[in-house]
Design a protein around this motif. Structure first.
Motif, PDB file in Angstrom:
ATOM      1  N   THR A 127      -1.520   6.424   7.642  1.00 19.29           N
ATOM      2  CA  THR A 127      -1.618   4.966   7.655  1.00 19.29           C
ATOM      3  C   THR A 127      -2.243   4.446   8.949  1.00 19.29           C
ATOM      4  O   THR A 127      -3.037   3.519   8.933  1.00 19.29           O
ATOM      5  N   ASN A 128      -1.902   5.071  10.083  1.00 19.32           N
ATOM      6  CA  ASN A 128      -2.479   4.636  11.358  1.00 19.32           C
ATOM      7  C   ASN A 128      -3.935   5.065  11.484  1.00 19.32           C
ATOM      8  O   ASN A 128      -4.770   4.331  12.027  1.00 19.32           O
ATOM      9  N   ALA A 134       5.308   3.722   1.968  1.00 21.22           N
ATOM     10  CA  ALA A 134       4.844   4.987   2.540  1.00 21.22           C
ATOM     11  C   ALA A 134       4.632   6.034   1.448  1.00 21.22           C
ATOM     12  O   ALA A 134       3.622   6.753   1.438  1.00 21.22           O
ATOM     13  N   THR A 135       5.583   6.115   0.528  1.00 19.31           N
ATOM     14  CA  THR A 135       5.475   7.086  -0.568  1.00 19.31           C
ATOM     15  C   THR A 135       4.250   6.792  -1.429  1.00 19.31           C
ATOM     16  O   THR A 135       3.516   7.696  -1.824  1.00 19.31           O
ATOM     17  N   LYS A 136       4.021   5.517  -1.686  1.00 17.47           N
ATOM     18  CA  LYS A 136       2.892   5.108  -2.524  1.00 17.47           C
ATOM     19  C   LYS A 136       1.548   5.392  -1.835  1.00 17.47           C
ATOM     20  O   LYS A 136       0.586   5.833  -2.472  1.00 17.47           O
ATOM     21  N   LEU A 137       1.501   5.144  -0.530  1.00 19.98           N
ATOM     22  CA  LEU A 137       0.223   5.201   0.192  1.00 19.98           C
ATOM     23  C   LEU A 137      -0.181   6.592   0.652  1.00 19.98           C
ATOM     24  O   LEU A 137      -1.360   6.834   0.924  1.00 19.98           O
ATOM     25  N   GLU A 138       0.766   7.503   0.760  1.00 20.10           N
ATOM     26  CA  GLU A 138       0.486   8.782   1.409  1.00 20.10           C
ATOM     27  C   GLU A 138      -0.709   9.507   0.796  1.00 20.10           C
ATOM     28  O   GLU A 138      -1.678   9.836   1.477  1.00 20.10           O
ATOM     29  N   GLY A 139      -0.640   9.785  -0.509  1.00 20.45           N
ATOM     30  CA  GLY A 139      -1.751  10.480  -1.155  1.00 20.45           C
ATOM     31  C   GLY A 139      -3.003   9.625  -1.250  1.00 20.45           C
ATOM     32  O   GLY A 139      -4.125  10.113  -1.084  1.00 20.45           O
ATOM     33  N   GLU A 140      -2.809   8.354  -1.481  1.00 19.53           N
ATOM     34  CA  GLU A 140      -3.930   7.420  -1.625  1.00 19.53           C
ATOM     35  C   GLU A 140      -4.767   7.359  -0.340  1.00 19.53           C
ATOM     36  O   GLU A 140      -5.994   7.399  -0.391  1.00 19.53           O
ATOM     37  N   LEU A 141      -4.104   7.279   0.803  1.00 17.73           N
ATOM     38  CA  LEU A 141      -4.832   7.169   2.069  1.00 17.73           C
ATOM     39  C   LEU A 141      -5.521   8.476   2.436  1.00 17.73           C
ATOM     40  O   LEU A 141      -6.626   8.462   2.993  1.00 17.73           O
ATOM     41  N   PHE A 152      15.888   1.260  11.583  1.00 18.09           N
ATOM     42  CA  PHE A 152      15.352   2.620  11.607  1.00 18.09           C
ATOM     43  C   PHE A 152      14.302   2.699  10.498  1.00 18.09           C
ATOM     44  O   PHE A 152      14.630   2.859   9.328  1.00 18.09           O
ATOM     45  N   TRP A 153      13.040   2.537  10.888  1.00 14.35           N
ATOM     46  CA  TRP A 153      11.951   2.468   9.919  1.00 14.35           C
ATOM     47  C   TRP A 153      11.062   3.695  10.023  1.00 14.35           C
ATOM     48  O   TRP A 153      11.363   4.648  10.730  1.00 14.35           O
ATOM     49  N   GLU A 154       9.947   3.656   9.313  1.00 14.27           N
ATOM     50  CA  GLU A 154       9.042   4.803   9.285  1.00 14.27           C
ATOM     51  C   GLU A 154       7.737   4.522  10.013  1.00 14.27           C
ATOM     52  O   GLU A 154       7.136   3.462   9.878  1.00 14.27           O
ATOM     53  N   ASN A 155       7.330   5.507  10.817  1.00 13.02           N
ATOM     54  CA  ASN A 155       5.944   5.611  11.264  1.00 13.02           C
ATOM     55  C   ASN A 155       5.277   6.644  10.365  1.00 13.02           C
ATOM     56  O   ASN A 155       4.274   6.366   9.739  1.00 13.02           O
ATOM     57  N   GLY A 156       5.887   7.844  10.279  1.00 16.12           N
ATOM     58  CA  GLY A 156       5.414   8.795   9.283  1.00 16.12           C
ATOM     59  C   GLY A 156       5.174  10.201   9.796  1.00 16.12           C
ATOM     60  O   GLY A 156       5.393  10.510  10.971  1.00 16.12           O
ATOM     61  N   PHE A 157       4.732  11.074   8.889  1.00 15.54           N
ATOM     62  CA  PHE A 157       4.390  12.451   9.232  1.00 15.54           C
ATOM     63  C   PHE A 157       3.004  12.467   9.874  1.00 15.54           C
ATOM     64  O   PHE A 157       2.048  11.902   9.342  1.00 15.54           O
TER      65      PHE A 157
END
Length: 327
Positions: free
Chosen positions: A212-213, A271-278, A142-147
């Motif tokens: 991310t996508n 995901a937590t690290k990349l969210e704001g960065e992306l 059970f992984w993440e794609n995201g919001f």
């Protein structure tokens, strides 16, 4: 002497054939683009599992195929049941076949990742994973794609009214189509591998995906507006064909399932690290960002909840439990 030589040769050939039959390459597929969280998490899982196979002396090996090399999600789902693909990372297309998974298609249900963890423990594994297995799919991760957020080439989207008439690409998910139709858009199901060209040529006006996508597929090159809606949190399911998976040796299944748990934690950290960065990179790439009116979308979403409760087995029980875990 001749007979002994022949016997020895026959035994040697038999041993080689036996070894070759035991050695097993397993195909792992995802349609996610290179650089996306789903792609990277699947690659990480593959590396962890292969290292553990080697460490334990288990003669199995995972071979990773990303960016839809083995087909689109719909095709891969069929290949899982046939056993021609061993493992695949699936997201929004699976709820069309396993209606209980549509819990994660309900807009604005999931508040944050802590909430996701509670839903996973109290709803996903007790209710949804067994329902998927009955349909022939064994979920082992059970992984993440995201919001998900909305992009388009026409205008900022602040309320559902701003979607009126826009051709918005959705995954091949009947629930996502219902959602955007209910909000007034013209939803257009399309494989993700076709989205960039669709946007570039004007076949579609926009789409919805996690940052991310969007960034990995370079959609900011063909989209001018990024509207922060966080309308759906989409898990990613590391999945096998249930019957095919049951034929794996116990020690192989143990390695795969433990590696899937390690990949889950790695993916959440990424995901937590990349969210704001992306998000910042997308704006720097030329996109105009706005934060949508959440309440306006929530108010327009009640029919989706009603549909879920009415038409999904254990729908009301799952929804109530998922909402209770937010407290």
């Amino acid at each position: 002497m001749k007979k002994t030589t022949l016997t020895f040769t026959a035994l040697a050939v038999s041993a080689v054939l036996s070894s070759a039959a035991f050695a097993k390459d397993l195909k792992v597929a995802t349609s996610a683009q290179v650089g996306s969280l789903q792609y990277n998490t699947t690659q990480y899982f593959t590396e962890v599992a292969n290292e553990e196979f080697k460490k334990q002396g288990i003669d199995y090996n995972l071979k990773f195929f990303g960016a839809a090399q083995l087909g689109k999600d719909k095709d891969v789902q069929q290949k899982l049941k046939l056993g021609t693909v061993d493992l695949a990372l699936l997201t929004s297309t699976l709820p069309t076949h396993v209606s209980e998974m549509a819990l994660f298609e309900l807009p604005f249900l999931v508040s944050d990742r802590d909430h996701v963890a509670k839903i996973e423990e109290q709803v996903f594994w007790p209710y949804i994973a067994p329902a998927a297995e009955k349909k022939g799919y064994k979920v082992i991760g059970f992984w993440e794609n995201g919001f998900r957020n909305i992009t388009n080439a026409q205008r900022p989207v602040n309320t559902p009214e701003d979607l009126d008439g826009l051709k918005i690409r959705t995954p091949n998910s009947s629930w996502r189509v219902k959602m955007f139709k209910n909000w007034g858009a013209n939803p257009t199901p399309m494989s993700f591998s076709e989205v960039f060209i669709g946007l570039q040529t004007g076949v579609i006006d926009g789409q919805e995906n996690p940052y991310t996508n969007i960034y990995a597929a370079k959609l900011h090159e063909v989209q001018g507006y990024l509207s922060v809606t966080n309308h759906v949190y989409t898990p990613a399911y590391l999945t096998a064909g249930a019957r095919h998976y049951g034929k794996f040796p116990d020690e192989v299944r143990a390695v795969l399932e433990d590696s899937a748990k390690q990949a889950q934690q790695w993916g959440y950290q990424e995901a937590t690290k990349l969210e704001g960065e992306l998000k910042d990179k997308l704006v720097a790439g030329g996109m105009k960002l706005n934060v949508a009116n959440r309440q306006a979308f929530v108010d327009a979403s009640q029919p989706i909840y009603d549909d879920f409760v009415k038409n999904v087995n254990n729908g009301e029980a799952m929804l109530n439990k998922a909402m209770a875990t937010a407290n």
